[in-house]
Design a protein around this motif. Structure first.
Motif, PDB file in Angstrom:
ATOM      1  N   UNK A   1       8.073   9.839  -6.057  1.00  0.00           N
ATOM      2  CA  UNK A   1       7.734   8.790  -7.019  1.00  0.00           C
ATOM      3  C   UNK A   1       6.420   8.115  -6.637  1.00  0.00           C
ATOM      4  N   UNK A   2       6.206   7.932  -5.331  1.00  0.00           N
ATOM      5  CA  UNK A   2       4.960   7.325  -4.852  1.00  0.00           C
ATOM      6  C   UNK A   2       3.786   8.261  -5.115  1.00  0.00           C
ATOM      7  N   UNK A   3       3.987   9.544  -4.826  1.00  0.00           N
ATOM      8  CA  UNK A   3       2.918  10.527  -5.021  1.00  0.00           C
ATOM      9  C   UNK A   3       2.517  10.588  -6.494  1.00  0.00           C
TER      10      UNK A   3
ATOM     11  N   UNK B   1       0.824  -1.216   0.000  1.00  0.00           N
ATOM     12  CA  UNK B   1       0.000   0.000   0.000  1.00  0.00           C
ATOM     13  C   UNK B   1       0.853   1.258   0.000  1.00  0.00           C
ATOM     14  N   UNK B   2       0.353   2.292  -0.655  1.00  0.00           N
ATOM     15  CA  UNK B   2       1.108   3.532  -0.774  1.00  0.00           C
ATOM     16  C   UNK B   2       1.379   4.190   0.573  1.00  0.00           C
TER      17      UNK B   2
ATOM     18  N   UNK C   1       4.406   7.302   4.718  1.00  0.00           N
ATOM     19  CA  UNK C   1       4.547   7.599   6.144  1.00  0.00           C
ATOM     20  C   UNK C   1       6.009   7.508   6.566  1.00  0.00           C
ATOM     21  N   UNK C   2       6.694   6.456   6.126  1.00  0.00           N
ATOM     22  CA  UNK C   2       8.108   6.285   6.499  1.00  0.00           C
ATOM     23  C   UNK C   2       8.960   7.445   5.984  1.00  0.00           C
ATOM     24  N   UNK C   3       8.724   7.854   4.748  1.00  0.00           N
ATOM     25  CA  UNK C   3       9.529   8.928   4.164  1.00  0.00           C
ATOM     26  C   UNK C   3       9.256  10.270   4.841  1.00  0.00           C
ATOM     27  N   UNK C   4       7.997  10.516   5.212  1.00  0.00           N
ATOM     28  CA  UNK C   4       7.659  11.780   5.873  1.00  0.00           C
ATOM     29  C   UNK C   4       8.315  11.857   7.250  1.00  0.00           C
ATOM     30  N   UNK C   5       8.298  10.754   7.993  1.00  0.00           N
ATOM     31  CA  UNK C   5       8.944  10.728   9.312  1.00  0.00           C
ATOM     32  C   UNK C   5      10.444  10.963   9.175  1.00  0.00           C
TER      33      UNK C   5
END
Length: 429
Positions: A146-148, A98-99, A104-108
């Motif tokens: 890339x995910x966005x 899931x995206x 979440x990991x990248x934002x943290x």
């Protein structure tokens, strides 16, 4: 596998999924709520990036006196190097999971890295290396673009993609199609050409955003505070101008096509850097005058502890003695032209790329395209800091003009291949 990928990639991040016909309208609204959250997230990320990029050089000089203009290039490049490494990882991750997880990991990680950057002045030694490491970690967290892009592409229909693309461009997070798997062949030459063009476009803008602060301090004898303030205003105006450009591009591309818009954007960028070439017989102020004058009253300054900040072109840069200064009108005119050409090329690069790929899962492909742009933004700051410091703006911007001409030639040569998957498939049939 295809059905699983389809279901996951079009499921809103912030809404419930339903397969009943009665809930289709609600699903549509929920998808667009998720997309707008993406827009806002990337907008905040871009605001943070702009604040840092305009103040990085003064901040480096403040936390570590040994930081040079060459090291500034590495500090700027560290962000893109981290993003280049993370983009394929996050893109692949989003294809199989899931995206929400990579986002979440990248934002943290991004949040913690920015805190590290803010407190890079606390260590007693090697502060510039702490700034370098923190920028690399911030860039790694920014690999979530890339995910966005893949999510926004997958959550929009074919007719909505151009509009969604322009909106995401305005928030500095551009992206397209993530559809079902396809067994049809991709035009690899067109894909490679798109990556090469995107590399050049990002390289050019990375040069611009890296050099704008030291160039203005050298040419106009601005202090660190003045450089941050004035360049911040300029970047803000360019951002507002870019939003208008994205809106216009959306309309113009429908009427004339994507390729002519990108070609026009490259021509405008070429004009912007050509205007930036030094002309005339007026030369910048040299810092050694400040040093000489301060030496005459050195004891007084030491006693009062009130020495002024040196301004002007550093005497270590020998080109300052024989290279004409860039007039402020040239500088502003160039910023306006680059602020028009770059957004048009940027959004059209993603548009062409997504249409060329067609109906295949694009998480990995968008990851590689992002990595291509990050590679350009890694090499460009190092390149411009070296060339600018040693040879000066005349050589620096002449080489950039040559690169833009090369991009125009490449686009012209491969013009007939840069078409949508559906168009190419109809031709083959």
């Amino acid at each position: 596998m295809s059905q699983l990928s389809d279901s996951d990639d079009t499921t809103p991040l912030l809404g419930d999924d339903s397969s009943s016909d009665a809930s289709q309208d609600e699903d549509y609204r929920s998808r667009w709520r998720s997309i707008r959250v993406m827009y806002f997230t990337m907008f905040l990320s871009s605001v943070g990036f702009t604040i840092v990029i305009t103040s990085l050089w003064p901040y480096l000089q403040k936390v570590d006196d040994s930081a040079s203009a060459t090291f500034l290039g590495w500090a700027v490049a560290a962000y893109s190097l981290g993003q280049m490494a993370a983009s394929p990882i996050f893109g692949t991750w989003s294809n199989y999971r899931p995206h929400k997880e990579p986002l979440v990991c990248s934002i943290i990680l991004n949040l913690l890295a920015n805190v590290y950057y803010a407190y890079a002045y606390l260590p007693r030694t090697n502060n510039k290396f702490h700034v370098l490491i923190s920028r690399a970690l911030v860039g790694f967290g920014a690999g979530n673009v890339a995910v966005v892009r893949s999510y926004v592409a997958g959550a929009t229909s074919l007719k909505e993609r151009t509009g969604a693309m322009a909106n995401m461009s305005a928030c500095q997070a551009l992206g397209f199609i993530l559809g079902p798997e396809s067994d049809r062949t991709i035009d690899h030459i067109a894909v490679l050409t798109s990556n090469a063009l995107f590399f050049i476009v990002m390289f050019i803008f990375a040069v611009f955003e890296t050099i704008i602060t030291p160039l203005s301090m050298d040419m106009y004898a601005w202090t660190r505070t003045e450089a941050v303030l004035y360049n911040g205003i300029i970047i803000c105006c360019i951002g507002l101008q870019s939003i208008l450009v994205f809106i216009i591009v959306k309309v113009v591309s429908v009427r004339y096509g994507d390729r002519p818009v990108m070609l026009a954007g490259l021509v405008i960028i070429l004009c912007g850097f050509f205007i930036l070439l030094p002309w005339g017989n007026h030369y910048p102020k040299i810092q050694w005058a400040d040093l000489k004058n301060s030496s005459l009253v050195g004891e007084m300054n030491k006693a009062s502890n009130h020495s002024a900040e040196p301004t002007g072109c550093p005497y270590e840069q020998t080109w300052c003695q024989y290279t004409p200064s860039i007039h402020l009108a040239q500088f502003i005119s160039s910023n306006i032209l680059i602020g028009v050409g770059y957004p048009a090329c940027n959004v059209m690069s993603y548009t062409l790329y997504s249409k060329i790929l067609g109906p295949i899962p694009q998480g990995v492909y968008m990851g590689w395209l992002t990595a291509s742009g990050s590679g350009a933004r890694t090499v460009a700051p190092v390149f411009v800091s070296q060339v600018y410091t040693i040879l000066g703006p005349r050589w620096c911007f002449s080489l950039i003009c040559g690169m833009v001409v090369g991009a125009i030639v490449l686009l012209s040569c491969c013009y007939h291949r840069l078409v949508a998957f559906s168009v190419r498939h109809r031709r083959s049939v």
